[in-house]
Design a protein around this motif. Structure first.
Motif: not given
Ligand code: SF4
Lengths: 726, 173
Positions: A176-177, A130-131, B147-149, B153-154
């Motif tokens: 994206l992740t 996020g950062e 994990a990340t949201a 989305a998770l």
């Protein structure tokens, strides 16, 4: 841009993502803490640990310094941001580092270490996804736990596709992740220095706890040979064992996860070998683990906050974000409006006032309406609204007093002469209500003309879209004066507190309360008294509020001594008596009043529970009703009493569960906040319009809730006591 | 009352972490079964505490090079403790680089002795308090996959593994 324009713009651009995410976290919190058997107990343990740790801070600092140095690390205590940055720049320069990787940390945001390092030509990479999104977008965080909460998946995809031009355009959250993971993974293994924050540091072993879900903090530490941990001095707790309540509470309070994926308990320098990730010959265990560790503890105003009786509690904060997520206004506008240079949300006023100063805190302090929904959410029991009130008071006093106020007669007290005109108007509502009733109906007619609406908007910032309260010519107290007691052989005796609204505006609900109490065998009196002081308190006029509190006690104490219970119709006034007065009155005066005060339905519930006959009230069979409780009433755990009594009287009750109606007294009247107030109200409207609720008559306990619902719905709401007296 | 093991397994299941149970003598077979190749690992002798236990008969490359680590899909390490009520694993940070092996992979296979399951977080932290004070060590409380949201989305597998598997080594009868 005016405040109203700024808020409108944020609601339009960021509001939807913020509402969805904060509400998700908040719902998660309710679910997750409900599963915790000893939740309240853990909260008081957590509170006690922080209280003691802040009290013992100087000793703990010494102990921690010794421990870390014995472990082979270095401790540096920095006075302020510049001092901290100088130290960190030296560490980075000594290591000859050209890349620093960072794991998200509020404290390093506070000192703006990225700018300092980048000025030296060092590449600084944020590793929290996020950062990192914000770093790429060049935006500021909008939430203390989830910094990019205001950005939707679509906007991140657009940002990445534009900036990195990938072969296949990125679209899903997973794409994206994984894209970010790849990119950042490469940069992490290439870096020489890792900077992290620390959620807690234990003085006994020098162990720091880092709470993350992504694993980026672990990688930041493991992949670099020089670790700089940056934390405020308030993060120290005595022992590793003291971590227990926090480990159980922090994730639940913030995002509603029982525990975040990784709680790293690092006693640096750690044993993990420092490897060269391009080496394909040497086994991992043959690399040595020469590591450097620097703990930079930052004062930056904190030690002064520790000496400040009102700001001290801020230092107990564990930055979980529960106060942000449970805040109705934050749910609408997020941290870009509800925040300062670093911190956002409910507790941000305390942090910004202590760290940056009153000016920064002033920019958003008024967004706290004092609804208290964050109070029970805070895992360390900080009275956040009180901190906001005190800071508001200081901001008021800080302002120069312009010479002659237009309506100076409205401020009988000199002490709060510093408050701006609008605040003094709302803060002295008692005077206005008295005047309004005395001159009704002329006052009502006058207030409603377009000329006076324009004047009120121009001079006082009262939004012309809001209906004004209509004052009754005969107040409740006047009505009661001409009346004989209706109860011959009373079971109990009570004084019904004629709060400002019940006395001057909603006189009918006062009459209904008298009737209900009498029907249940209570001898009632309604003496003239002062208003509770809620109005001035909400404007940050603490001295005026204290004056009200003292006058209330003067009027009510003789009745209490005489064996009467105090019954209060308006929940926010009941909350004054049982919560805020503790700050305004001496112990005895507070306890006497608090222990003998009851919210009207709490009282009726008690009477019925003690054998009074529900048959004496107006009952129905299966009457469907929708009930909206009041923020402060819910914080005090008093919603259930109203529901139970209504059910006893034969109603089928549906309740709303949004955090707040959005009105919160004077807030919704102000032009700056009118639209925000309606945006928050929209969530209540949605609930009251759901299938199965839509047809139900609405009742609500709070004055401001009633006004807001009146503005939101076709159905005219009433106070529930009126149902019982029909 | 639910046994520690049952509550631990229940919590793991809720986290999406799979579990297999085995005995010391069957451990190698269980590891072989649990991994996705290429796999790397940390020698088990000091942690599992028995000479008889090794990964020699498995396709796991013990003590890999950094490049092998980066190319691996699975990382095999032991876990120090399990936390019954949360399904957390307490991972150590050894000179054998167990931290790198458990983190820089897509799938983490953790080997835990049934006897090392603690009933709850309180007990686990009290245990760590003691150890840290004696040895000054570090540990990771790892609960489920990384994990990340943050991307709307998770998503599992942010920086660390997206998949965690626990091999529970039962006490010999
Ligand atoms: S004030 Fe309380 S609720 Fe708000 S972030 Fe701090 S600890 Fe959490």
């Amino acid at each position: 841009m005016s405040k109203a324009d700024e808020l409108r713009e944020l609601m339009r651009t960021e509001g939807a993502a913020i509402a969805q995410n904060t509400q998700g976290f908040n719902d998660g919190r309710y679910d997750s803490v409900a599963d915790l058997e000893d939740y309240e107990d853990l909260k008081s343990q957590a509170r006690a640990i922080k209280e003691d740790a802040i009290a013992d801070l100087p000793e703990l600092l010494d102990q921690l310094t010794e421990t870390v140095e014995a472990n082979g690390g270095t401790v540096y205590i920095a006075d302020d941001a510049a001092d901290a940055n100088d130290y960190i720049r030296n560490v980075v320069a000594d290591r000859d580092a050209d890349r620093v990787v960072k794991s998200k940390s509020m404290t390093s945001e506070e000192i703006e270490v990225n700018d300092a390092l980048e000025a030296d030509g060092v590449d600084v990479v944020e590793t929290d996804l996020g950062e990192w999104v914000l770093q790429v977008a060049d935006e500021a965080p909008s939430h203390i736990v989830a910094p990019a909460i205001h950005k939707s998946r679509e906007s991140i995809a657009e940002l990445f596709n534009e900036r990195f031009d990938p072969e296949e355009p990125l679209e899903t959250a997973e794409e994206l992740t994984h894209f970010a993971r790849e990119k950042l993974g490469e940069q992490i293994i290439d870096a020489q220095v890792g900077i992290t924050g620390a959620n807690f540091v234990t003085a006994d072993t020098g162990t720091m706890a880092l709470v993350t879900s992504e694993g980026n903090a672990r990688k930041t530490v493991a992949a670099t040979d020089t670790h700089v941990a940056v934390a405020g001095v308030e993060k120290i707790i005595p022992t590793v064992e003291d971590l227990h309540p926090f480990v159980e509470l922090i994730g639940r309070s913030g995002t509603g996860q029982d525990i975040t994926s990784y709680v790293s308990l690092l006693t640096p320098p750690v044993d993990t070998p420092v490897v060269d990730f391009t080496d394909d010959e040497t086994p991992l265990s043959e690399f040595d683990n020469d590591r450097e560790f620097h703990l930079v503890l930052i004062d930056n105003g904190r030690l002064d906050m520790r000496e400040d009786d009102d700001l001290r509690e801020t230092l107990y904060c564990i930055r979980c974000s529960a106060c942000s997520n449970s805040c109705a206004n934050f749910q609408s506008v997020g941290g870009h409006a509800f925040g300062g240079e670093t911190y956002s949300g409910g507790i941000a006023t305390g942090w910004e006032a202590g760290i940056e100063g009153l000016d920064t805190a002033a920019e958003f302090n008024d967004l706290c309406t004092g609804c208290t929904r964050c109070v029970n959410a805070c895992p360390v029991g900080i009275d956040i609204p009180w901190i906001n009130t005190v800071v508001r008071d200081r901001i008021n006093r800080d302002k120069d007093t312009p010479g002659d106020w237009l309506v100076d007669g409205l401020t009988p007290d000199q002490e709060d002469g510093g408050a701006p005109l609008q605040k003094r108007f709302f803060g002295n509502f008692e005077t206005i209500a008295k005047l309004g009733s005395a001159t009704a109906p002329v006052s009502n007619w006058l207030a409603d003309t377009s000329v006076s609406r324009q004047a009120m908007e121009r001079v006082l910032g009262i939004d012309p879209r809001r209906d004004l309260p209509t004052f009754e010519r005969e107040t409740l107290v006047e009505w009661f004066e001409t009346r004989e007691s209706q109860v011959e052989d009373p079971d109990r005796r009570a004084v019904l507190y004629p709060d400002l609204y019940t006395n001057h505006v909603q006189v009918d609900r006062g009459k209904a309360a008298v009737k209900v109490l009498e029907a249940l065998g209570v001898d009632v009196v309604v003496p003239p008294t002062a208003s509770s002081g809620r109005a001035p308190l909400s404007q940050g006029m603490v001295a005026t509020a204290t004056d009200h509190a003292e006058r209330v006690v003067d009027a009510l104490a003789p009745h209490i001594d005489d064996g009467r219970d105090v019954v209060v119709v308006e929940p926010s006034d009941h909350a004054m008596f049982t919560r805020e007065y503790e700050r305004l009155l001496n112990d005895r005066a507070f306890t006497d009043l608090a222990e003998n005060s009851y919210e009207v339905f709490e009282y009726v519930y008690g009477l019925l529970d003690n054998g009074a006959d529900v048959g004496a009230l107006s009952t129905v069979e299966g009457g469907e009703i929708a009930y909206h409780s009041h923020c402060q009433q819910r914080t005090l755990g008093l919603e259930a009493h109203t529901v139970a009594v209504l059910e006893d009287c034969g109603y089928d009750v549906t309740t709303s569960d949004v955090e707040c109606c959005g009105m919160a007294g004077s807030f919704g009247y102000k032009s700056d906040y009118y639209e925000l107030s309606m945006d928050v109200g929209d969530r209540l409207r949605t609930q009251l319009r759901e299938d199965g609720v839509e047809e139900r008559p609405v009742v609500a306990s709070g004055t401001s809730c009633l006004e807001q619902i009146d503005a939101l719905l076709e159905r005219q709401p009433r106070h529930p006591i009126e149902l019982l007296a029909e | 009352m639910e046994s520690k093991r049952a509550s631990f397994e229940g919590a793991l299941k809720a986290l999406g972490v799979t579990v297999t149970a085995t005995t010391e003598s069957e451990l190698e077979a269980a590891v072989t079964e649990a991994i996705t190749e290429p796999a790397v690992g940390v020698a088990l002798d000091d942690s599992v505490g028995s000479e008889a236990v090794s990964l020699a008969e498995t396709p796991v490359t013990v003590d890999p090079t950094p490049v092998e680590l980066r190319e691996a899909t699975t990382g095999v390490t032991s876990a120090q403790l399990g936390v019954g009520d949360y399904g957390s694993l307490v991972l150590t940070m050894t000179e054998q680089a167990s931290e790198l092996v458990s983190l820089f992979v897509e799938r983490h296979v953790a080997i835990l002795h049934e006897a090392d399951i603690q009933p709850d977080m309180d007990t686990a932290i009290a245990e760590l308090d003691e150890r840290f004070n004696e040895t000054g060590e570090s540990a990771i409380l790892a609960t489920g996959p990384s994990a990340t949201a943050d991307m709307g989305a998770l998503v599992k597998g942010a920086h660390g593994p997206k998949d965690v598997h626990v091999i529970l080594v039962e006490e010999a009868e």
